[in-house]
Design an enzyme around this catalytic site. Sequence first.
Site, mmCIF file in Angstrom:
data_model
loop_
_atom_site.group_PDB
_atom_site.id
_atom_site.type_symbol
_atom_site.label_atom_id
_atom_site.label_comp_id
_atom_site.label_asym_id
_atom_site.label_seq_id
_atom_site.Cartn_x
_atom_site.Cartn_y
_atom_site.Cartn_z
ATOM 1 N N GLU A 198 0.795 -1.223 0.000
ATOM 2 C CA GLU A 198 0.000 0.000 0.000
ATOM 3 C C GLU A 198 0.833 1.282 0.000
ATOM 4 O O GLU A 198 0.732 2.109 0.921
ATOM 5 C CB GLU A 198 -0.959 -0.008 1.192
ATOM 6 C CG GLU A 198 -1.947 -1.163 1.151
ATOM 7 C CD GLU A 198 -3.000 -1.089 2.256
ATOM 8 O OE1 GLU A 198 -2.921 -0.174 3.099
ATOM 9 O OE2 GLU A 198 -3.907 -1.939 2.259
ATOM 10 N N GLU A 414 -5.310 -8.621 0.304
ATOM 11 C CA GLU A 414 -6.028 -8.380 1.556
ATOM 12 C C GLU A 414 -7.503 -8.180 1.254
ATOM 13 O O GLU A 414 -7.866 -7.508 0.285
ATOM 14 C CB GLU A 414 -5.523 -7.132 2.298
ATOM 15 C CG GLU A 414 -4.148 -7.243 2.903
ATOM 16 C CD GLU A 414 -3.734 -5.962 3.626
ATOM 17 O OE1 GLU A 414 -4.636 -5.173 4.013
ATOM 18 O OE2 GLU A 414 -2.523 -5.746 3.793
#
EC number: 3.2.1.21
Length: 510
Positions: A198, A414
């Site tokens: 991220e 995720e």
Amino acid sequence: MAHRRLIMTMTKMMMMVTMMMMMDKTCICADISRGSFPKGFVFGTASSAFQHEGAVKAEGRGPTIWDTFSHTFGKITDFSNADVAVDQYHRYEEDVQLMKNMGMDAYRFSISWTRIFPNGVGHINEAGIDHYNKLINALLAKGIEPYVTLYHWDLPQALHDRYLGWLNPQIINDFAAYAEVCFQRFGDRVKHWITFNEPHTFAIQGYDVGLQAPGRCTILFKLTCREGNSSTEPYIVGHNVILTHATVSDIYRKKYKAKQGGSLGIAFDVMWFEPESNKTEDIEAAQRAQDFQLGWFLDPLMFGDYPSSMRSRVGSRLPVFTGSQSSLVKGSLDFVGINHYTTYYARNNATNLIGTLLHDAVSDSGTVTLPFKGLSTIGDRASSIWLYIVPRGMRSLMNYIKHRYGNPPVFITENGMDDPNSILISRKDALKDAKRIKYHHDYLSSLQASIKEDGCNVKGYFVWSLLDNWEWAAGYSSRFGLYFVDYRDNLKRYPKDSVHWFTSFLNSTS
């Protein structure tokens, strides 16, 4: 003219994906199991070193920016820190057995840079090497494949102190040296590498709004930050991350890939954005929102440059790739990791008054993204204020990636939802997580439809997360785990109902 044609093309793409979103939704309620997915599809759980390991001073580990940030008063919601976290550093064998019992195929975890290089560079800490060798071997002994993330936000504090970390291009070489040691020591057994987790989040949260480490910003007249520049630093950080990823990929491909047989990708945080209306300006706004999120990083890695909307709106504040850098960056991944949790509405921000006041990277897209339209929310909310449950967004996002980027291999690195951690909720009640079961059932159904009906090239799915854990600025106030961790009783692990659901799901081929 070329710019106008690109806008028209992307507008049509957004309209097409939006129409697909409105198609028959019966798949959302369909019964699914492992057998509903292609042969070889990978199911696993995900974690990060800082959120799970604890043992922050054990066996030579050096401090990170998150150690500093979490020990700064007022930065964490519940005033906690991750010094112990869920103690996976000492309990990894127990946790590996939990994965095995469920029937999971893989475990995505991150390596703590400062366990390998306590100061970011210099001498190698052999105790750190030994720990990750033990973890990798324990996983493989149980038939669980390691998917290893090299960086999950825990920058060595020493490098931030020395040259401001990701704001300085020196970090490219220092990170590459760390990555190469990981390839040398673990690459004979690790076949899936993820360079960064991220980058969009840590660029914005750490260097624009200052809500995460290292807590730099200039918004709100520096009321919450002592230093930084919210209008430039996120783009500098992002640029250095992209160049670092490409450098590491080049090293791996030239020196290790042929011998070790692995692959290398990167994991992005990606919301899906639905236009708030069918107006062209809102459809274009939804595209810009995606440009400034996923496109910011994936466009350079696929096409060699930033999205045109970023170039035109950010101007000279957006760094420029040289010709050689563009060539290095383009095509520097083998797969795309997607961390997807939720979907928001997007609309054009015609006045941009808030952006004018804040003068930061978040406002540059000229969009407003919110989880509600009028008085109606886009879906039910989980515990986190940002997480709304919108399963259809998964299918829409997979189709967007397919059409914009040529259907690359994708792993959902995720996906999950949280419940609140409250002393008013008994352990017995906390184990009854029907909402989480429905969340995963519906998101997996949407994902399965994108594969089976739409031909999206998705290879695996990782649940966030196996265990309740320390959730960054939220501390221990949020529970994402399939297993309940009792923070008041020696961190004992208890299976929630979702564990039983996943066990049945994974062991059924019908």
